[in-house]
Design a protein around this motif. Structure first.
Motif, PDB file in Angstrom:
ATOM      1  N   GLU A  12       0.825  -1.212   0.000  1.00  0.00           N
ATOM      2  CA  GLU A  12       0.000   0.000   0.000  1.00  0.00           C
ATOM      3  C   GLU A  12       0.862   1.265   0.000  1.00  0.00           C
ATOM      4  O   GLU A  12       0.674   2.171   0.818  1.00  0.00           O
ATOM      5  CB  GLU A  12      -0.941  -0.011   1.211  1.00  0.00           C
ATOM      6  CG  GLU A  12      -1.916  -1.153   1.244  1.00  0.00           C
ATOM      7  CD  GLU A  12      -3.006  -1.017   0.169  1.00  0.00           C
ATOM      8  OE1 GLU A  12      -3.022  -0.003  -0.556  1.00  0.00           O
ATOM      9  OE2 GLU A  12      -3.830  -1.936   0.064  1.00  0.00           O
ATOM     10  N   ASP A  14       0.969   3.839  -2.114  1.00  0.00           N
ATOM     11  CA  ASP A  14       0.210   5.065  -2.379  1.00  0.00           C
ATOM     12  C   ASP A  14      -0.488   5.564  -1.123  1.00  0.00           C
ATOM     13  O   ASP A  14      -0.471   6.767  -0.804  1.00  0.00           O
ATOM     14  CB  ASP A  14      -0.832   4.824  -3.474  1.00  0.00           C
ATOM     15  CG  ASP A  14      -0.208   4.757  -4.858  1.00  0.00           C
ATOM     16  OD1 ASP A  14       1.011   4.984  -4.970  1.00  0.00           O
ATOM     17  OD2 ASP A  14      -0.947   4.473  -5.825  1.00  0.00           O
ATOM     18  N   ASN A  62      -1.311  -4.290  -6.619  1.00  0.00           N
ATOM     19  CA  ASN A  62      -1.169  -2.990  -5.963  1.00  0.00           C
ATOM     20  C   ASN A  62      -0.479  -2.010  -6.908  1.00  0.00           C
ATOM     21  O   ASN A  62      -0.714  -2.058  -8.118  1.00  0.00           O
ATOM     22  CB  ASN A  62      -0.457  -3.145  -4.618  1.00  0.00           C
ATOM     23  CG  ASN A  62      -1.335  -3.842  -3.589  1.00  0.00           C
ATOM     24  OD1 ASN A  62      -2.505  -3.513  -3.429  1.00  0.00           O
ATOM     25  ND2 ASN A  62      -0.787  -4.841  -2.906  1.00  0.00           N
ATOM     26  N   THR A  63       0.402  -1.150  -6.406  1.00  0.00           N
ATOM     27  CA  THR A  63       0.909  -0.080  -7.281  1.00  0.00           C
ATOM     28  C   THR A  63       2.427   0.032  -7.310  1.00  0.00           C
ATOM     29  O   THR A  63       2.952   0.970  -7.910  1.00  0.00           O
ATOM     30  CB  THR A  63       0.336   1.275  -6.842  1.00  0.00           C
ATOM     31  OG1 THR A  63       0.688   1.527  -5.469  1.00  0.00           O
ATOM     32  CG2 THR A  63      -1.176   1.307  -6.990  1.00  0.00           C
ATOM     33  N   TYR A  65       4.535  -1.511  -9.045  1.00  0.00           N
ATOM     34  CA  TYR A  65       5.045  -1.603 -10.413  1.00  0.00           C
ATOM     35  C   TYR A  65       5.102  -0.236 -11.084  1.00  0.00           C
ATOM     36  O   TYR A  65       5.917  -0.004 -11.993  1.00  0.00           O
ATOM     37  CB  TYR A  65       4.191  -2.573 -11.233  1.00  0.00           C
ATOM     38  CG  TYR A  65       2.786  -2.089 -11.549  1.00  0.00           C
ATOM     39  CD1 TYR A  65       2.528  -1.375 -12.717  1.00  0.00           C
ATOM     40  CD2 TYR A  65       1.732  -2.353 -10.698  1.00  0.00           C
ATOM     41  CE1 TYR A  65       1.252  -0.925 -13.018  1.00  0.00           C
ATOM     42  CE2 TYR A  65       0.453  -1.915 -10.987  1.00  0.00           C
ATOM     43  CZ  TYR A  65       0.215  -1.202 -12.148  1.00  0.00           C
ATOM     44  OH  TYR A  65      -1.057  -0.762 -12.434  1.00  0.00           O
ATOM     45  N   LYS A  66       4.264   0.697 -10.645  1.00  0.00           N
ATOM     46  CA  LYS A  66       4.296   2.052 -11.210  1.00  0.00           C
ATOM     47  C   LYS A  66       5.563   2.791 -10.785  1.00  0.00           C
ATOM     48  O   LYS A  66       6.095   3.608 -11.544  1.00  0.00           O
ATOM     49  CB  LYS A  66       3.058   2.828 -10.774  1.00  0.00           C
ATOM     50  CG  LYS A  66       1.753   2.243 -11.307  1.00  0.00           C
ATOM     51  CD  LYS A  66       0.556   3.067 -10.860  1.00  0.00           C
ATOM     52  CE  LYS A  66      -0.743   2.462 -11.405  1.00  0.00           C
ATOM     53  NZ  LYS A  66      -1.936   3.246 -10.995  1.00  0.00           N
ATOM     54  N   TYR A  67       6.044   2.512  -9.575  1.00  0.00           N
ATOM     55  CA  TYR A  67       7.297   3.122  -9.116  1.00  0.00           C
ATOM     56  C   TYR A  67       8.490   2.440  -9.786  1.00  0.00           C
ATOM     57  O   TYR A  67       9.499   3.088 -10.075  1.00  0.00           O
ATOM     58  CB  TYR A  67       7.401   3.021  -7.597  1.00  0.00           C
ATOM     59  CG  TYR A  67       6.314   3.791  -6.876  1.00  0.00           C
ATOM     60  CD1 TYR A  67       6.497   5.120  -6.517  1.00  0.00           C
ATOM     61  CD2 TYR A  67       5.089   3.185  -6.570  1.00  0.00           C
ATOM     62  CE1 TYR A  67       5.495   5.832  -5.866  1.00  0.00           C
ATOM     63  CE2 TYR A  67       4.087   3.885  -5.926  1.00  0.00           C
ATOM     64  CZ  TYR A  67       4.293   5.212  -5.574  1.00  0.00           C
ATOM     65  OH  TYR A  67       3.307   5.908  -4.948  1.00  0.00           O
ATOM     66  N   GLU A  71       6.589   5.405 -13.818  1.00  0.00           N
ATOM     67  CA  GLU A  71       5.328   6.129 -13.946  1.00  0.00           C
ATOM     68  C   GLU A  71       5.105   7.039 -12.742  1.00  0.00           C
ATOM     69  O   GLU A  71       4.575   8.137 -12.870  1.00  0.00           O
ATOM     70  CB  GLU A  71       4.175   5.141 -14.095  1.00  0.00           C
ATOM     71  CG  GLU A  71       2.812   5.789 -14.227  1.00  0.00           C
ATOM     72  CD  GLU A  71       1.693   4.763 -14.333  1.00  0.00           C
ATOM     73  OE1 GLU A  71       0.516   5.161 -14.167  1.00  0.00           O
ATOM     74  OE2 GLU A  71       1.983   3.576 -14.590  1.00  0.00           O
ATOM     75  N   LYS A  72       5.522   6.551 -11.569  1.00  0.00           N
ATOM     76  CA  LYS A  72       5.493   7.348 -10.351  1.00  0.00           C
ATOM     77  C   LYS A  72       6.878   7.344  -9.720  1.00  0.00           C
ATOM     78  O   LYS A  72       7.695   6.464 -10.007  1.00  0.00           O
ATOM     79  CB  LYS A  72       4.479   6.787  -9.346  1.00  0.00           C
ATOM     80  CG  LYS A  72       3.029   6.917  -9.749  1.00  0.00           C
ATOM     81  CD  LYS A  72       2.116   6.432  -8.625  1.00  0.00           C
ATOM     82  CE  LYS A  72       0.653   6.659  -8.951  1.00  0.00           C
ATOM     83  NZ  LYS A  72      -0.231   6.256  -7.807  1.00  0.00           N
ATOM     84  N   ALA A 350      -1.419  -2.441 -16.787  1.00  0.00           N
ATOM     85  CA  ALA A 350      -2.823  -2.644 -16.455  1.00  0.00           C
ATOM     86  C   ALA A 350      -3.709  -2.657 -17.697  1.00  0.00           C
ATOM     87  O   ALA A 350      -4.810  -3.219 -17.673  1.00  0.00           O
ATOM     88  CB  ALA A 350      -3.294  -1.563 -15.494  1.00  0.00           C
ATOM     89  N   ASP A 417      -7.944  -0.604  -7.706  1.00  0.00           N
ATOM     90  CA  ASP A 417      -7.324   0.293  -6.735  1.00  0.00           C
ATOM     91  C   ASP A 417      -8.341   0.540  -5.633  1.00  0.00           C
ATOM     92  O   ASP A 417      -9.073   1.518  -5.645  1.00  0.00           O
ATOM     93  CB  ASP A 417      -6.919   1.604  -7.423  1.00  0.00           C
ATOM     94  CG  ASP A 417      -6.164   2.516  -6.476  1.00  0.00           C
ATOM     95  OD1 ASP A 417      -6.014   3.692  -6.806  1.00  0.00           O
ATOM     96  OD2 ASP A 417      -5.736   2.044  -5.410  1.00  0.00           O
ATOM     97  N   SER A 420      -9.503   3.542  -1.742  1.00  0.00           N
ATOM     98  CA  SER A 420      -9.031   4.872  -2.117  1.00  0.00           C
ATOM     99  C   SER A 420      -9.508   5.944  -1.156  1.00  0.00           C
ATOM    100  O   SER A 420      -9.043   7.076  -1.216  1.00  0.00           O
ATOM    101  CB  SER A 420      -9.510   5.211  -3.534  1.00  0.00           C
ATOM    102  OG  SER A 420     -10.925   5.171  -3.601  1.00  0.00           O
TER     103      SER A 420
END
Length: 547
Positions: A12, A14, A62-63, A65-67, A71-72, A350, A417, A420
């Motif tokens: 988690e 984000d 989760n997120t 993979y964006k980091y 992407e982030k 995604a 997601d 939120s």
């Protein structure tokens, strides 16, 4: 320096970053570093999920993979250790630590780093007696046993920590040191978690090796997670000299997992060197220990007992001033960690969830190769893979497979997601942040011991720190002059057999994170399932069903 400490991350990121931003805006402060005490879950793609020991209902992308993809980017320097729910195939690429994404640093199996005069130690995993004396024999693809034993603490990492002479400001662990609850409100702990009572009363809750390190290292602070409860303790150590009055204190704090209304985050204020640029550095004493104990590394399944007092071989690897001096010369007295993160596997998309992804396999990470070349130490992955490390990596050369498409479990993985509304659902910010100010007296810590709900309005506000790094450095960095490491080979053919997977086909087994073999959780009708989280962690069957 303002330091945020998180309990179990559980992917988690984000939500944790959003919570820190919320606290910063509410209290008008600036948090400099985030420390995470395990269960980070650095999942880059779907095959990483198959290398993570969690029940299927918790297997989510989760997120992170964006980091990983860029992407982030993490809004503040994030440092973490491993727990018992990790994408172990990725973390095994970095046994001595490294960047898992820009601005996110993993401390390895065990490690020590420095940030502006604050010295931080960390040890990954949880204790399991049957695996403690074994080598790091596991490698992907994992089977039903190795997917869990891979995150069990080994005696080599504990042995290395015992060689430290210089003090630690912070120690991170996922497990609790055994017996630390005796220095806090143990009765309050068992009221919150009734299934802990038997082990608390028998003094068996926690990790025995970490108990030894607690009394040996005597760090100023010790942060843990794993048991999903906030608990504070104040450990007063015995004088080092019999009859002496010079005693040390360790402020212990365990935190919960990241969920609404849970006490999962703590903001601490530690003194630091204000006259030096903000940067993450390797620790010279720890590097000396890694180098001098490299020959003790074992990759065998069989127990490997380390030397001790009375042994015919050397057992004391305390670092001398000459070794420190030589290490500083080797690194040109600049231990700054290079920002040399590099993607080496395709990342989850995604928009194309059924896209090909690499099969779980042993990977050689260029960050590990670089450090091993500089110290002339062993990269375990070069031996496990039978290849020599290389600084040149081509992402296109990574073999792809369709394995992520033919697992029936994919349909049950929730990629949405969710949660939120975490921030908007929080009404009591005191449960998130109770200031632990080490520059004041111990009363501030005692307030945390008593679980008071006072706000931080009277807390001295951090005066802000210039995080820009503008100081001059030497023209030649240590990471520019690393020499090729001497080639190392497995000594016997029998060793290679021991290191091979139990899966004779060489392909990853399906449903690795299931306790049964049919890909679904079996529940007896009409019987209420009562989870005993402590048994799930420490019981002999290693049934890690805790989230």
């Amino acid at each position: 320096m303002k330091i945020a400490v998180e309990g179990c991350c559980h992917g988690e990121l984000d939500k944790i970053y959003e919570t820190i931003a919320y606290i910063e805006s509410q209290d008008n402060i600036k948090v400099d570093i985030l420390l995470i005490c395990g269960d980070f879950q650095s999942v880059r793609n779907k095959d990483d999920l198959r290398c993570m020991a969690v029940p299927s209902k918790y297997a989510r992308m989760n997120t992170f993979y964006k980091y990983y993809s860029g992407e982030k980017k993490a809004p503040l320097l994030t440092i973490f250790i491993g727990g018992n729910h990790e994408a172990s195939n990725y973390l095994q690429e970095l046994p001595y630590g490294g960047w898992v994404a820009p601005n996110i640093y993993y401390m390895g199996y065990a490690g020590v780093i420095n940030i502006n005069g604050i010295r931080i130690g960390g040890i990954s995993g949880i204790f399991k007696g049957r695996d403690f004396n074994r080598g790091h024999f596991e490698h992907p693809p994992y089977d039903r046993d190795t997917i869990r034993s891979v995150y069990h603490v080994r005696n080599l990492e504990v042995f290395r920590f015992k060689q430290l002479s210089q003090p630690l400001d912070i120690m991170l662990s996922h497990d609790w040191p055994r017996g630390v609850y005796n220095y806090g409100d143990a009765e309050g702990l068992v009221r919150k978690k009734q299934f802990f009572r038997e082990e608390v009363e028998s003094d068996t809750l926690g990790s025995p090796p970490l108990e030894e390190l607690l009394y040996k290292l005597k760090p100023a602070h010790w942060f843990s997670a794993h048991l999903h409860v906030k608990f504070a303790a104040l450990v007063q150590h015995k004088p080092e000299v019999e009859g002496g009055t010079d005693t040390k204190l360790t402020k212990f704090l365990a935190l919960d997992k990241c969920l609404p209304k849970r006490q999962f985050l703590q903001i601490c204020d530690l003194p630091h060197k204000r006259d030096s640029p903000f940067k993450l550095e390797l620790d010279p004493e720890w590097l000396c220990i890694l180098k001098s104990t490299d020959h003790l590394l074992s990759l065998k399944y069989n127990p490997c007992y380390l030397p001790g007092p009375g042994s015919s071989e050397r057992w004391d690897y305390k670092v001398s001033e000459e070794e420190i001096k030589q290490m500083k010369e080797d690194f040109s007295e600049d231990f700054t960690l290079p920002e040399n993160f590099k993607m080496i596997v395709p990342v989850y998309n995604a928009l194309t969830p059924k896209a090909k992804c690499p099969p779980p396999m042993v990977m050689i990470n260029p960050q590990t190769t670089l450090l091993c070349e500089m110290l002339n130490i062993t990269d375990p992955n070069t031996l496990l893979s039978g290849r020599q490390g290389s600084l040149d990596f081509d992402l296109a050369s990574v073999p792809l497979s369709d394995s992520c498409q033919d697992d029936q479990e994919d349909d049950s993985i929730d990629l949405s997601d969710e949660n939120s509304d975490l921030i908007t659902s929080i009404t009591d910010t005191s449960s998130l942040s109770t200031d632990l100010n080490t520059t004041a007296d111990d009363d501030s810590f005692n307030r945390s011991l008593e679980e008071t709900k006072e706000t931080n309005s009277e807390t001295q506000i951090f005066s802000g720190m210039n995080l820009s790094s503008s100081s001059s450095v030497s023209e030649e960095k240590w990471y520019d002059k690393a020499q090729p490491i001497n080639e190392r080979e497995c000594t016997e053919e029998s060793d290679e057999k021991e290191l091979s997977s139990n899966d004779e086909t060489g392909s990853p087994k399906r449903c690795l994170n299931q306790e049964n073999g049919n890909g679904s959780d079996v529940k007896k009708p009409g019987v209420k399932k009562f989870k005993r989280r402590n048994q799930a962690v420490y019981a002999a069957d290693d049934n890690d069903e805790t989230s």
